[in-house]
Write a protein that holds these residues in place. Structure first.
Motif, mmCIF file in Angstrom:
data_model
loop_
_atom_site.group_PDB
_atom_site.id
_atom_site.type_symbol
_atom_site.label_atom_id
_atom_site.label_comp_id
_atom_site.label_asym_id
_atom_site.label_seq_id
_atom_site.Cartn_x
_atom_site.Cartn_y
_atom_site.Cartn_z
ATOM 1 N N ARG A 201 4.937 -8.802 17.936
ATOM 2 C CA ARG A 201 5.109 -9.853 18.932
ATOM 3 C C ARG A 201 4.809 -9.373 20.348
ATOM 4 O O ARG A 201 4.292 -10.110 21.184
ATOM 5 C CB ARG A 201 6.526 -10.421 18.875
ATOM 6 N N ARG A 202 5.105 -8.106 20.614
ATOM 7 C CA ARG A 202 4.875 -7.580 21.964
ATOM 8 C C ARG A 202 3.391 -7.518 22.313
ATOM 9 O O ARG A 202 3.027 -7.439 23.491
ATOM 10 C CB ARG A 202 5.494 -6.182 22.094
ATOM 11 N N ARG A 203 2.528 -7.561 21.298
ATOM 12 C CA ARG A 203 1.093 -7.444 21.534
ATOM 13 C C ARG A 203 0.322 -8.733 21.226
ATOM 14 O O ARG A 203 -0.762 -8.937 21.777
ATOM 15 C CB ARG A 203 0.515 -6.311 20.678
#
Length: 308
Positions: free
Chosen positions: A199-201
């Motif tokens: 999700r962070r990317r």
């Protein structure tokens, strides 16, 4: 210094070898034309024409000057046309950023359309980038346009136009129990190991996959995260798990991987083109014309997707 009009006058006289015919060709009076040629010769300090009562001839210097004058006039005409084309956005340089998912669907078709319609336009590609990175690149004028996944939070300084809609399909190992099915129920993937974006990317695709699974009544079991779609498909080929990918990924062939349509066609994030609202760059306007035509004329995307 000789001006372009002096060159045009001289070339006309040199080609016609008659001041009257040259004046008619140029739509000027004969006397001013003769004076302009005399002025040109005086400025150059050489005789270009040999005049008699019966004929006009080129001197050796005039023959050389005619050759070079034609070359200058041709270059000047090319420069004028190049400037007009640039002002119309038909020539110049466009910096186009794109998300990795666009490389398998929108980008190739859009670039082909641009080459056909704007052959003088140079396109510099910046990719593969995350949608959040593309938004920042637009804000900082690092790219002129971006092909990205549309999100629910739009920057008011950016204009966004959806150009492509498509569903998810499931990438399965070729020996998977569901591989023999032509149409798979997403709920049948409950309990399967999933490969998806961290999700962070890649929040847009990550969230879309999670939401599709939740709507089918389960939360996916994440076996592995991968930041690129081709990497996800290669991990599927290794038997590590399954992956939901945009339908345009069907064009990426991997040995040991099959793509299957999903019942209900859960929708992947829309692909959009974004640009700065206040942009007055002619190449941006011109490329957007190609985008509009592409969005309106493109054939139906694979697996029931639609372009808008």
């Amino acid at each position: 210094m000789a001006e372009i009009r002096h060159l045009r006058y001289f070339v006309a006289v040199a080609e016609e070898l008659h001041f009257g015919r040259a004046a008619a060709r140029l739509h000027v009076s004969q006397s001013p034309l003769s004076q302009q040629i005399i002025h040109l010769e005086s400025e150059l300090g050489v005789a270009l024409l040999r005049r008699t009562k019966r004929r006009v001839e080129l001197t050796p210097a005039g023959e050389v000057y005619l050759k070079e004058a034609r070359r200058v006039l041709t270059a000047h005409a090319r420069a004028e046309e190049a400037a007009r084309r640039a002002a119309r956005g038909e020539a110049g340089r466009l910096v186009l950023g794109f998300a990795g998912s666009a490389a398998y669907g929108v980008l190739p078709a859009l670039l082909k359309a641009a080459r056909e319609r704007l052959p003088g336009l140079g396109v510099e590609l910046r990719g593969e980038m995350l949608s959040s990175e593309l938004v920042r690149a637009l804000e900082e004028d690092e790219v002129h346009l971006a092909i990205l996944l549309r999100t629910s939070t739009e920057n008011p300084d950016l204009a966004v136009s959806v150009v492509y809609r498509e569903p998810f399909v499931v990438a399965l190992p070729a020996d998977h129990r569901l591989a023999r099915m032509r149409l798979v129920d997403l709920g049948d993937l409950s309990g399967e190991p999933f490969i998806l974006f961290p999700r962070r990317r890649g929040a847009v695709l990550h969230d879309a996959v999670i939401n599709a699974c939740h709507e089918a009544g389960f939360g996916p079991t994440v076996a592995q995260e991968a930041t690129e779609l081709p990497t996800q498909v290669s991990l599927v080929a290794s038997g590590m798990g399954v992956a939901l990918v945009p339908a345009s990924m069907r064009s990426l062939r991997y040995e040991g991987v099959v793509y299957r349509s999903l019942r209900g066609r859960p929708r992947a994030p829309d692909t959009a083109v974004a640009w700065r609202r206040e942009s007055e760059n002619p190449v941006v306007r011109s490329f957007l014309g190609v985008v509009r035509d592409f969005a309106g004329d493109a054939p139906n995307p694979p697996d029931g997707a639609s372009s808008v």
